[in-house]
Design an enzyme around this catalytic site. Structure first.
Site, PDB file in Angstrom:
ATOM      1  N   LYS A 168      26.064 -37.621 -24.592  1.00 35.41           N
ATOM      2  CA  LYS A 168      27.517 -37.670 -24.397  1.00 35.41           C
ATOM      3  C   LYS A 168      27.902 -38.636 -23.269  1.00 35.41           C
ATOM      4  CE  LYS A 168      27.355 -33.208 -23.918  1.00 35.41           C
ATOM      5  NZ  LYS A 168      25.983 -33.033 -24.434  1.00 35.41           N
TER       6      LYS A 168
ATOM      7  N   MET B 228      20.502 -42.966 -33.527  1.00 39.06           N
ATOM      8  CA  MET B 228      20.009 -43.404 -34.826  1.00 39.06           C
ATOM      9  C   MET B 228      18.884 -44.429 -34.676  1.00 39.06           C
ATOM     10  SD  MET B 228      21.455 -41.804 -37.343  1.00 39.06           S
ATOM     11  CE  MET B 228      20.986 -42.882 -38.710  1.00 39.06           C
TER      12      MET B 228
ATOM     13  N   SER C 286      34.369   6.527  -7.199  1.00 39.40           N
ATOM     14  CA  SER C 286      35.080   5.263  -7.495  1.00 39.40           C
ATOM     15  C   SER C 286      34.315   4.071  -6.914  1.00 39.40           C
ATOM     16  CB  SER C 286      36.522   5.302  -6.987  1.00 39.40           C
ATOM     17  OG  SER C 286      36.602   5.686  -5.633  1.00 39.40           O
TER      18      SER C 286
END
Length: 637
Positions: free
Chosen positions: A39, A169, A544
């Protein structure tokens, strides 16, 4: 600084050059795909071939390329966008890199996004404003899971223009059969997620094949080269202008007593002075008196412009409100079905309260247990109890007050949101609203004439919520009971909610997983809020363990009514007491998720009252708590 281009600009050309580029269309696109698909190299090649590199940049690039070593080529194009030191060291992209460039036909803003799975959140950031996605595939590897994930995210985020760039490619000898096989595989996947069309292009970012010029090595490919496609693709910029007018208010512009305007970005539609508008969520209506922008008053405001509106009437309007076309306003609701992309290493805890930011609106929101998560390989919907890093799922969301919205399919600006952790301020998820739940439209607040102030005045006291927190065996219930006895002797109206007692009834269906603990405290908070509305002094004794849930309950209460009382007992002391034998069972593995042993306890950072039980007896602690509460109390006389 001289640009590396044969038609280099001189000072006298700058004005004409800027004028030329000012009226070009703008395309925002991103590159995405799996790691090491090329990229950054592709973007570097685009910048280089379009003559967007200055001479000093080129010199530095050549030097860096020699240092890191390239495959027999003078320039490593990826170094143009991999700007972080860690990126260059590892040869990967971590952050989103934005680059601007222009050709004779169009201007571009390109986002180079990372391929590593752990940085998927950064890919979502880059995709959130893109019109087009270039999805790269390494010709040697074919279609990978991360390629599918990025494709699905791009589609989910509303990007309708996709380019399938089969890269490298040159490393498969420009074999058309390899290209055709990858395109066929991707087409099958695209159909499974309802991608209607994509443009496949075989390229080599490293050698420049089919990037800006046609490759002689691939005469079998007759489609457009990448840059030609980017220059000519129609992104339908006029579509937003045809929609009804919407402008989320960013701030109220009040430079003097004679001017009061509402500033924001027009996200859709057009508006002219005299047009009727509706302010949401209040629903008040008015007309536009003036449209003010840079340079003075305007005759029209269109999508994409930042303007300040003045209205003909004095209406209540502030940041977070939406000014909309009076005859076609968006909806307002407080319960939704939404798609979530989870981007935090810590998993979603259903029932936990997060900040939800949608445009200029910020509200408190709770995410319920997910309906399902989506497998990006098969698109199957799987049952899950929570969402973990990079999961994509669907869940219901409830906000603490109505927000103005449209479905994400209709408006990215009023349908896309992020979730933010209230303690760390980290963005934990990106979301897309699908629709409002019907019950959100059918359930309304009933007006009650006897107010909480009237209830409190009747009892000659101010409501309080005394929230006792600490490890099991710390003495919470003992001290809370002593405090209530003192308050009762003083003639105060109170009620004690104890953790064990509540689990016999209201919360008997909950276990002790993190998710169940979150829901346990949420329910207690709602009950405690109702009881303080009745004017009572409420005491709660619960472990809690999580700060986020204690903060949630605090946010439910009016300022100054919530007192966090930390009963601080060292683990070894609490374990030695072990009145109920719970620590012994937890150490033996008979109790899972036991706080302090196999589940964390997040101690309060700044409690209103801190009781060190190694130095204070329960009676002394109770006396101190009562004195503190009474000292902070302005009694109703």
């Amino acid at each position: 600084m001289t640009a590396y281009r044969p038609d280099a600009l001189i000072a006298s050309d700058i004005s004409a050059y800027l004028e030329l580029h000012q009226h070009k269309s703008l395309l925002r696109f991103l590159t995405c795909g799996s790691v090491d698909d090329g990229k950054s190299t592709l973007i570097g090649r685009l910048l280089y071939d379009s003559k967007q590199i200055f001479e000093d940049q080129l010199s530095a690039l050549e030097k860096d390329s020699r240092r890191v070593g390239t495959q027999g080529q003078a320039i490593d194009f990826a170094l143009l966008v991999d700007g972080l030191a860690a990126e260059r060291e590892q040869g990967i992209t971590i952050d989103v890199a934005y680059r601007f460039f222009a050709t004779e036909k169009r201007k571009f803003i390109v986002a180079d996004t990372p391929g590593h799975e752990q940085y998927t959140r950064n890919m979502v950031t880059g995709a959130s404003t893109a019109d087009l996605a270039v999805i790269l595939i390494d010709a040697r590897k074919g279609l990978l899971t991360q390629t599918k994930r990025h494709s699905y995210l791009a589609h989910l985020l509303g990007i309708r223009h996709l380019v399938l760039a089969v890269n490298k490619m040159d490393l498969v000898d420009y074999d058309q059969r390899v290209f055709d096989a990858i395109v066929a595989d991707y087409a099958d996947f695209a159909r499974s997620i309802d991608i209607q069309a994509f443009t496949p292009i075989p390229i080599s970012g490293f050698r420049g094949d089919n990037v800006t010029t046609r490759s002689e090595a691939m005469p079998w490919f007759t489609g457009p080269v990448l840059l030609d496609h980017l220059e000519t693709v129609d992104v339908d910029a006029e579509a937003d202008r045809a929609k009804p007018f919407r402008m989320p208010v960013q701030w109220v512009n009040r430079p003097n007593l004679d001017f009061r305007g509402f500033a924001g970005l027009v996200t859709s539609g057009t508006l002219r002075p005299g047009d009727p508008v509706r302010i949401l969520p209040s629903g008040r209506t008015s007309r536009v008196a003036r449209i003010v922008a840079m340079g003075g008053d305007r005759d029209v405001a269109i999508a994409g412009e930042s303007v300040t509106l003045t209205l003909a009437d004095e209406v209540d309007c502030s940041r977070g409100d939406v000014i909309a076309a009076a005859d076609a306003p968006p909806q307002a609701a407080d319960q939704f079905k939404a798609t979530l992309v989870w981007m935090d290493p810590a998993e979603l805890l259903p029932g936990r309260s997060y900040w939800l930011k949608l445009g200029t609106q910020t509200v408190s929101a709770v995410v319920r247990a997910p309906d399902y998560a989506i497998d990006v390989n098969t698109m199957a919907h799987g049952a899950v109890k929570a969402l973990t890093l990079n999961d994509i799922g669907v869940a219901e969301i409830a906000t603490d007050r109505p927000i103005v919205f449209e479905t994400y399919a209709d408006s990215h600006d009023l349908g896309g949101f992020i979730l933010i952790d209230k303690l760390t301020n980290a963005t934990v998820a990106a979301g897309m609203l699908q629709f409002a739940l019907r019950r959100a439209q059918n359930v309304h607040w009933q007006t009650i004439e006897i107010t909480r102030e009237a209830h409190a005045q009747q009892k000659n006291q101010e409501p309080r919520l005394l929230w006792f927190t600490g490890l099991s065996g710390s003495g919470k219930s003992t001290i809370a009971n002593l405090v209530e006895k003192r308050l009762h002797a003083m003639g105060k109206h109170s009620f004690l909610l104890d953790g064990d007692n509540i689990r016999h009834g209201l919360n008997r269906d909950l276990g002790f997983t993190d998710q169940d603990r979150v829901e346990n405290i949420r329910r207690i908070g709602e009950v405690a809020k109702l009881m303080t509305d009745a004017g009572l002094i409420v005491l709660t004794a619960f472990i809690s363990p999580f700060r986020a849930e204690r903060a949630l309950v605090r946010s439910m209460m009016p300022e100054g009514e919530f007192f966090e009382i930390f009963i601080d007992t060292p683990l070894e002391v609490a374990e030695n007491r072990d009145v109920k034998g719970l620590y012994r069972k937890a150490r033996a593995g008979q109790i899972a998720n036991f706080t302090g042993i196999s589940s964390p306890y997040e101690a309060p950072v700044s409690p209103e009252i801190h009781i060190d039980t190694t130095r204070t007896t329960p009676e002394e602690a109770a006396e101190r708590i009562v004195e503190t509460i009474m000292g902070a109390w302005a009694p109703i006389l």
